[in-house]
Design a protein around this motif. Structure first.
Motif, PDB file in Angstrom:
ATOM      1  N   ARG A  44       1.784   3.529 -10.144  1.00  0.00           N
ATOM      2  CA  ARG A  44       1.147   2.330  -9.599  1.00  0.00           C
ATOM      3  C   ARG A  44       1.409   1.126 -10.503  1.00  0.00           C
ATOM      4  NH1 ARG A  44      -2.037  -1.516  -9.776  1.00  0.00           N
ATOM      5  NH2 ARG A  44      -2.391  -1.081 -11.969  1.00  0.00           N
ATOM      6  N   GLN A  45       1.363   1.360 -11.817  1.00  0.00           N
ATOM      7  CA  GLN A  45       1.643   0.275 -12.743  1.00  0.00           C
ATOM      8  C   GLN A  45       3.100  -0.178 -12.640  1.00  0.00           C
ATOM      9  OE1 GLN A  45      -0.752  -1.323 -14.866  1.00  0.00           O
ATOM     10  NE2 GLN A  45       0.966  -2.768 -14.751  1.00  0.00           N
ATOM     11  N   VAL A  46       3.996   0.797 -12.460  1.00  0.00           N
ATOM     12  CA  VAL A  46       5.411   0.454 -12.262  1.00  0.00           C
ATOM     13  C   VAL A  46       5.570  -0.390 -11.000  1.00  0.00           C
ATOM     14  CG1 VAL A  46       7.692   1.406 -11.735  1.00  0.00           C
ATOM     15  CG2 VAL A  46       6.301   2.445 -13.528  1.00  0.00           C
ATOM     16  N   GLN A  47       4.895   0.031  -9.923  1.00  0.00           N
ATOM     17  CA  GLN A  47       4.954  -0.731  -8.675  1.00  0.00           C
ATOM     18  C   GLN A  47       4.425  -2.146  -8.873  1.00  0.00           C
ATOM     19  OE1 GLN A  47       2.666   1.663  -5.973  1.00  0.00           O
ATOM     20  NE2 GLN A  47       4.342   3.069  -5.516  1.00  0.00           N
ATOM     21  N   GLU A  48       3.322  -2.272  -9.596  1.00  0.00           N
ATOM     22  CA  GLU A  48       2.740  -3.596  -9.832  1.00  0.00           C
ATOM     23  C   GLU A  48       3.707  -4.487 -10.612  1.00  0.00           C
ATOM     24  OE1 GLU A  48      -1.277  -5.734 -11.661  1.00  0.00           O
ATOM     25  OE2 GLU A  48      -1.040  -3.554 -11.787  1.00  0.00           O
ATOM     26  N   ASN A  49       4.379  -3.913 -11.599  1.00  0.00           N
ATOM     27  CA  ASN A  49       5.328  -4.693 -12.398  1.00  0.00           C
ATOM     28  C   ASN A  49       6.502  -5.177 -11.554  1.00  0.00           C
ATOM     29  OD1 ASN A  49       3.739  -4.324 -14.671  1.00  0.00           O
ATOM     30  ND2 ASN A  49       4.912  -2.575 -15.418  1.00  0.00           N
ATOM     31  N   ALA A  61      -7.399 -16.769   1.861  1.00  0.00           N
ATOM     32  CA  ALA A  61      -6.722 -15.489   2.064  1.00  0.00           C
ATOM     33  C   ALA A  61      -6.603 -14.731   0.749  1.00  0.00           C
ATOM     34  CB  ALA A  61      -5.334 -15.714   2.667  1.00  0.00           C
ATOM     35  N   ASP A  62      -6.960 -13.457   0.787  1.00  0.00           N
ATOM     36  CA  ASP A  62      -6.800 -12.558  -0.359  1.00  0.00           C
ATOM     37  C   ASP A  62      -5.740 -11.519  -0.040  1.00  0.00           C
ATOM     38  OD1 ASP A  62      -8.717 -13.831  -1.854  1.00  0.00           O
ATOM     39  OD2 ASP A  62     -10.320 -12.398  -1.385  1.00  0.00           O
ATOM     40  N   ARG A  63      -5.034 -11.099  -1.093  1.00  0.00           N
ATOM     41  CA  ARG A  63      -4.018 -10.054  -0.978  1.00  0.00           C
ATOM     42  C   ARG A  63      -4.592  -8.756  -1.546  1.00  0.00           C
ATOM     43  NH1 ARG A  63      -2.281 -14.903  -2.757  1.00  0.00           N
ATOM     44  NH2 ARG A  63      -0.304 -15.800  -2.040  1.00  0.00           N
ATOM     45  N   GLU A  64      -4.384  -7.656  -0.827  1.00  0.00           N
ATOM     46  CA  GLU A  64      -4.941  -6.374  -1.287  1.00  0.00           C
ATOM     47  C   GLU A  64      -3.926  -5.247  -1.130  1.00  0.00           C
ATOM     48  OE1 GLU A  64      -9.086  -5.572  -1.289  1.00  0.00           O
ATOM     49  OE2 GLU A  64      -8.836  -3.899   0.128  1.00  0.00           O
ATOM     50  N   PHE A  65      -3.925  -4.358  -2.113  1.00  0.00           N
ATOM     51  CA  PHE A  65      -3.083  -3.160  -2.116  1.00  0.00           C
ATOM     52  C   PHE A  65      -4.027  -1.966  -2.124  1.00  0.00           C
ATOM     53  CE2 PHE A  65       1.230  -1.589  -3.595  1.00  0.00           C
ATOM     54  CZ  PHE A  65       0.930  -0.241  -3.572  1.00  0.00           C
ATOM     55  N   TYR A  66      -3.869  -1.076  -1.151  1.00  0.00           N
ATOM     56  CA  TYR A  66      -4.690   0.144  -1.055  1.00  0.00           C
ATOM     57  C   TYR A  66      -3.909   1.300  -1.644  1.00  0.00           C
ATOM     58  CZ  TYR A  66      -7.489   3.895   1.085  1.00  0.00           C
ATOM     59  OH  TYR A  66      -8.266   5.000   1.303  1.00  0.00           O
ATOM     60  N   SER A  98       0.822  -1.222   0.000  1.00  0.00           N
ATOM     61  CA  SER A  98       0.000   0.000   0.000  1.00  0.00           C
ATOM     62  C   SER A  98       0.851   1.266   0.000  1.00  0.00           C
ATOM     63  CB  SER A  98      -0.955   0.002   1.201  1.00  0.00           C
ATOM     64  OG  SER A  98      -1.873  -1.068   1.105  1.00  0.00           O
ATOM     65  N   ALA A  99       1.959   1.241  -0.764  1.00  0.00           N
ATOM     66  CA  ALA A  99       2.829   2.413  -0.844  1.00  0.00           C
ATOM     67  C   ALA A  99       2.126   3.525  -1.622  1.00  0.00           C
ATOM     68  CB  ALA A  99       4.138   2.037  -1.538  1.00  0.00           C
ATOM     69  N   LEU A 151       6.499  -5.621  -8.291  1.00  0.00           N
ATOM     70  CA  LEU A 151       5.990  -6.622  -7.357  1.00  0.00           C
ATOM     71  C   LEU A 151       5.755  -7.965  -8.045  1.00  0.00           C
ATOM     72  CD1 LEU A 151       3.584  -4.311  -5.357  1.00  0.00           C
ATOM     73  CD2 LEU A 151       5.557  -5.519  -4.410  1.00  0.00           C
ATOM     74  N   ARG A 152       5.260  -7.915  -9.278  1.00  0.00           N
ATOM     75  CA  ARG A 152       5.056  -9.171 -10.010  1.00  0.00           C
ATOM     76  C   ARG A 152       6.398  -9.866 -10.250  1.00  0.00           C
ATOM     77  NH1 ARG A 152       2.331  -7.276 -14.051  1.00  0.00           N
ATOM     78  NH2 ARG A 152       0.301  -7.722 -13.150  1.00  0.00           N
ATOM     79  N   HIS A 153       7.408  -9.080 -10.607  1.00  0.00           N
ATOM     80  CA  HIS A 153       8.752  -9.651 -10.775  1.00  0.00           C
ATOM     81  C   HIS A 153       9.257 -10.234  -9.458  1.00  0.00           C
ATOM     82  CE1 HIS A 153      12.771 -10.320 -12.139  1.00  0.00           C
ATOM     83  NE2 HIS A 153      13.302  -9.312 -11.481  1.00  0.00           N
ATOM     84  N   PHE A 154       8.813  -9.666  -8.354  1.00  0.00           N
ATOM     85  CA  PHE A 154       9.194 -10.113  -7.017  1.00  0.00           C
ATOM     86  C   PHE A 154       8.363 -11.315  -6.566  1.00  0.00           C
ATOM     87  CE2 PHE A 154       9.746  -8.996  -2.315  1.00  0.00           C
ATOM     88  CZ  PHE A 154      11.084  -9.349  -2.290  1.00  0.00           C
ATOM     89  N   GLY A 155       7.444 -11.764  -7.422  1.00  0.00           N
ATOM     90  CA  GLY A 155       6.629 -12.935  -7.110  1.00  0.00           C
ATOM     91  C   GLY A 155       5.365 -12.639  -6.342  1.00  0.00           C
ATOM     92  N   VAL A 156       4.931 -11.367  -6.349  1.00  0.00           N
ATOM     93  CA  VAL A 156       3.757 -10.979  -5.566  1.00  0.00           C
ATOM     94  C   VAL A 156       2.652 -10.509  -6.511  1.00  0.00           C
ATOM     95  CG1 VAL A 156       2.856  -9.453  -3.772  1.00  0.00           C
ATOM     96  CG2 VAL A 156       5.221 -10.271  -3.641  1.00  0.00           C
TER      97      VAL A 156
END
Length: 555
Positions: free
Chosen positions: A244-249, A163-168, A131-132, A251-256
């Motif tokens: 936000r899209q950069v962060q998502e990319n 369990a669900d994962r959520e980013f605010y 949630s950064a 995190l996806r590379h980080f396996g999240v």
């Protein structure tokens, strides 16, 4: 699925219960506990029942333990080889190696499901983490939160939760205007008008240049208007969406991967802040003082009341957060877990007060504080940023050490303790690096299995009784403990238990491998050791999967 150790506990508990009944002490059976000892040399399982009931039994705990041990030993002969009265009155149980060896069959039959439990009974859990703010790249403490939150979700799901994962995404308010102003100034720079001095609070980071270039690329006919809040809002929303899209990319590379992305702007557009204030007012939990509206959170254990609406009519940051948390429970989650940064300690009392005021179970909101990370090399703090020296990004760290070491090191320590991330150790390609040490055990097993399959085509049958050497027994017992560790990691919200366990398991396998030939001349012994190795690989692979770490087949 009942684990082998749980089965042993049940059998021992029944035997102790029968002894209590025989002695007229059946009423004390609720005091029976059978656990894995915290130190080696105290049996495989231990019980302090004699210490707990000595007063009622009117006998010294040690003498009571001696009496009970002799009786239990005969009743448990199929399960244990020794029942020892130890110390001031403990009962230590040594499990039969032949019985323990059956854990290999358990693991080979259950495969990646080994260790799973139905403890959660399908309850829904929402874990909000990272949630950064969408105003810049992810920093390394966000990486720690990402590793912890993602691993917790995996561990919960293995224990019968959903369990669900959520980013605010905080994409509203003054910070978006500040980001927009920074983009505006960078656009002017790209048009040849340098910024002589940056306004206070405006983001001067070099990454904003990338955002400005992306905006101009998306809007090729853009002409720089006069500065205004509406211009800053437009640029800020573009920047927030892009970052936000950069962060998502990253995190996806980080396996999240996140199941949900929730946006503050959407909550505001839906009038959720107005609704939560009105709801608290209708419940009688709002007071007016000095022209402002206050939530009387002290009625619910908070250290002070909290302002909701300031005297100028604007909402405090607490209001959209309150609306968001009400929504979490209203979406049907049984448990809500927030992973927050170290500057959010004051957040805990007010949010728990809110949850209680709204009629939700207060203890079903859990707030975990993720502490700061320092990068060190040779015991000295390292400045590694490639973006002006102002911060270290998660992307920089991944590029430096790789995903697997980064995730392992973040998960190795309890999340609520500050940590030093040893770059030198993380970069090592040797057994000194703990993640390499664990992965190397898996790679060794893959290598042995490849050799076996190349020369053996016959049906696989094996004899558990052949696994009787001390190092084989040690490995069997560590394997048997995996369900305990996985369940305890969920109960305590402690993913750090798994790295410690996997290091122990890898160590047990490496010791066994160095001492004993797996591909023996004796085919029966070889097959028993192949079965043991396969079981070890399954557990290592599962454990690493819960940490989000890869399992290489060769190294």
């Amino acid at each position: 699925m009942t684990s082998r150790l749980d089965n042993a506990r049940e059998v021992i508990t029944r035997a102790i219960t029968a002894w209590l009944q025989q002695e007229g002490l059946e009423a004390l059976k609720d005091r029976i506990e059978v656990d894995v000892p915290t130190e080696e040399g105290h049996g495989d399982l231990t019980s302090s029942i004699c210490l707990r009931i000595a007063k009622e039994a009117k006998k010294a705990p040690r003498l009571l333990a001696q009496d009970m041990a002799s009786s239990l030993a005969s009743n448990l002969r199929d399960l244990v080889t020794e029942v020892e009265a130890a110390g001031p009155g403990f009962l230590n149980f040594t499990l039969s190696t032949a019985w323990l060896a059956q854990v290999v069959n358990d693991i080979r039959v259950q495969g990646s499901d080994y260790g799973h439990s139905d403890w959660g009974q399908g309850q829904r859990v929402l874990i909000e983490f990272v949630s950064a703010n969408p105003t810049g790249p992810l920093v390394i403490v966000s990486g720690r939160a990402a590793a912890v939150g993602d691993s917790l979700a995996r561990i919960f799901n293995a224990n019968g939760f959903r369990a669900d994962r959520e980013f605010y995404v905080n994409n509203a308010g003054n910070q978006i205007l500040k980001l927009g102003q920074a983009i505006y100034l960078r656009i002017k720079e790209l048009h040849g008008e340098p910024t002589l001095s940056w306004p206070e609070g405006v983001y001067p980071g070099e990454y904003v240049i990338d955002v400005a270039k992306q905006f101009l690329q998306a809007h090729p006919n853009f002409t720089v208007p006069e500065p205004s809040d509406s211009v800053y809002e437009e640029l800020g929303q573009f920047g927030a969406n892009y970052l936000r899209q950069v962060q998502e990319n990253v995190l996806r590379h980080f396996g999240v991967e996140f199941d949900h992305w929730t946006y503050e702007k959407d909550l505001r557009d839906q009038k959720a802040p107005e609704a939560i204030v009105a709801r608290l007012e209708s419940l009688g939990f709002v007071k007016e003082e000095d022209g402002a509206k206050w939530f009387v959170s002290t009625q619910f254990g908070d250290d002070k009341d909290r302002v909701l609406v300031k005297s100028d009519g604007s909402y405090t940051y607490f209001v959209p957060d309150a609306a968001y948390h009400a929504q979490k429970f209203e979406r049907g989650y049984d448990w809500v877990i927030d992973l927050l940064g170290p500057d959010h300690h004051g957040y805990i009392g007010r949010m728990r007060a809110l949850v209680q005021a709204l009629g939700f179970p207060q203890d079903h909101l859990e707030i975990m504080i993720i502490q700061l990370v320092r990068l060190v090399r040779d015991n000295e703090v390292v400045r590694m940023s490639k973006r002006g020296g102002q911060f270290v990004t998660l992307e920089d760290l991944i590029e430096e050490v790789g995903v697997d070491p980064a995730r392992y090191f973040f998960l190795e320590r309890a999340p609520n303790t500050p940590m030093d991330f040893d770059l030198g150790l993380a970069e090592l390609k040797s057994n000194e690096n703990p993640v390499y040490y664990i992965q190397y055990a898996a790679a060794r097993i893959h290598s042995v299995l490849r050799q076996w399959r190349q020369s053996h085509q016959e049906p696989f049958t094996w004899n558990p009784a052949l696994l009787s050497a001390p190092l084989e027994r040690r490995l069997l017992f560590v394997l048997a403990r995996f369900p305990d560790v996985l369940k305890r990691a969920a109960i305590d919200r402690a993913p750090q238990y798994l790295p410690k366990y996997l290091t122990e398991l890898a160590g047990a396998f490496h010791s066994f491998y160095r001492q004993h030939r797996i591909l023996e001349e004796d085919p029966a012994l070889s097959m028993a050791r192949i079965a043991l190795s396969e079981a070890t690989l399954i557990v290592i692979s599962s454990g690493l999967q819960y940490l989000g770490i890869s399992v290489p087949e060769s190294m």
